[in-house]
Design a protein around this motif. Structure first.
Motif, PDB file in Angstrom:
ATOM      1  N   GLY A   1       2.393  33.438   6.452  1.00  0.00           N
ATOM      2  CA  GLY A   1       1.188  32.685   6.759  1.00  0.00           C
ATOM      3  C   GLY A   1       1.039  32.350   8.221  1.00  0.00           C
ATOM      4  O   GLY A   1       1.982  32.384   8.995  1.00  0.00           O
ATOM      5  N   SER A   2      -0.174  32.022   8.596  1.00  0.00           N
ATOM      6  CA  SER A   2      -0.496  31.670   9.974  1.00  0.00           C
ATOM      7  C   SER A   2      -0.225  30.201  10.211  1.00  0.00           C
ATOM      8  O   SER A   2      -0.460  29.367   9.344  1.00  0.00           O
ATOM      9  CB  SER A   2      -1.965  31.967  10.273  1.00  0.00           C
ATOM     10  N   ARG A   3       0.237  29.888  11.391  1.00  0.00           N
ATOM     11  CA  ARG A   3       0.538  28.507  11.760  1.00  0.00           C
ATOM     12  C   ARG A   3      -0.486  27.943  12.739  1.00  0.00           C
ATOM     13  O   ARG A   3      -0.464  26.782  13.056  1.00  0.00           O
ATOM     14  CB  ARG A   3       1.932  28.425  12.397  1.00  0.00           C
ATOM     15  N   ARG A   4      -1.361  28.811  13.252  1.00  0.00           N
ATOM     16  CA  ARG A   4      -2.395  28.401  14.200  1.00  0.00           C
ATOM     17  C   ARG A   4      -3.531  29.410  14.132  1.00  0.00           C
ATOM     18  O   ARG A   4      -3.339  30.537  13.686  1.00  0.00           O
ATOM     19  CB  ARG A   4      -1.839  28.306  15.616  1.00  0.00           C
ATOM     20  N   PRO A   5      -4.725  29.037  14.573  1.00  0.00           N
ATOM     21  CA  PRO A   5      -5.834  29.995  14.560  1.00  0.00           C
ATOM     22  C   PRO A   5      -5.568  31.153  15.534  1.00  0.00           C
ATOM     23  O   PRO A   5      -4.958  30.968  16.581  1.00  0.00           O
ATOM     24  CB  PRO A   5      -7.034  29.178  15.044  1.00  0.00           C
ATOM     25  N   THR A   6      -6.038  32.323  15.170  1.00  0.00           N
ATOM     26  CA  THR A   6      -6.013  33.476  16.058  1.00  0.00           C
ATOM     27  C   THR A   6      -7.466  33.876  16.297  1.00  0.00           C
ATOM     28  O   THR A   6      -8.176  34.221  15.356  1.00  0.00           O
ATOM     29  CB  THR A   6      -5.228  34.645  15.444  1.00  0.00           C
ATOM     30  N   VAL A   7      -7.915  33.786  17.547  1.00  0.00           N
ATOM     31  CA  VAL A   7      -9.290  34.112  17.907  1.00  0.00           C
ATOM     32  C   VAL A   7      -9.303  35.538  18.441  1.00  0.00           C
ATOM     33  O   VAL A   7      -8.661  35.835  19.453  1.00  0.00           O
ATOM     34  CB  VAL A   7      -9.839  33.128  18.971  1.00  0.00           C
TER      35      VAL A   7
END
Length: 135
Positions: free
Chosen positions: A68-74
């Protein structure tokens, strides 16, 4: 619809959006004009990455040892006809400068930035820009 038709339509749309952004900047003096954005949220293995890959015209896989992701990826997609092969950039969080990297290095950087948080999450995003003739 054929692949050529889809790519042409997508390229035309991106060109129109780029023209609109340039005109707004020129006429109104707005430098940071927001482009259309969307957010993908979903369970594991439901096709989020596949959708992004389709929009980017690129195949990629962010490397992370955690689930899972721990922060947004733009992700910022830019249609650049001369970008063959594609060019991948990551924005340096300290300087905000875009830095060119091979695609494999970008995947590792994104994975490391997720992993460095451990079990916690952050609202601080990772910024990735892709310049490609396929976007």
């Amino acid at each position: 619809m054929s692949e050529a038709t889809r790519v042409g339509s997508k390229s035309e749309l991106l060109n129109v959006l780029g023209d609109v952004k340039a005109r707004v900047q020129e006429k109104l003096g707005i430098v940071d004009f927001p482009m259309p954005q969307f957010i993908l949220i979903g369970k594991q293995s439901v096709g989020k990455s596949r959708l992004i890959e389709t929009l980017a015209g690129e195949t990629f896989n962010f490397i992370s040892g955690t689930l899972g992701s721990r922060r947004p990826t733009v992700l910022e997609f830019r249609h650049v006809e001369s970008a063959d092969p594609s060019r991948w950039y990551v924005r340096n969080p300290q300087t905000n400068a875009w830095q060119l990297h091979p695609v494999a290095a970008v995947m590792q950087i994104v994975g490391q930035r997720h992993e460095e948080l451990g079990e916690s999450v952050s609202a601080s995003p990772i910024y990735v820009r892709i310049e490609s003739a396929g976007c």
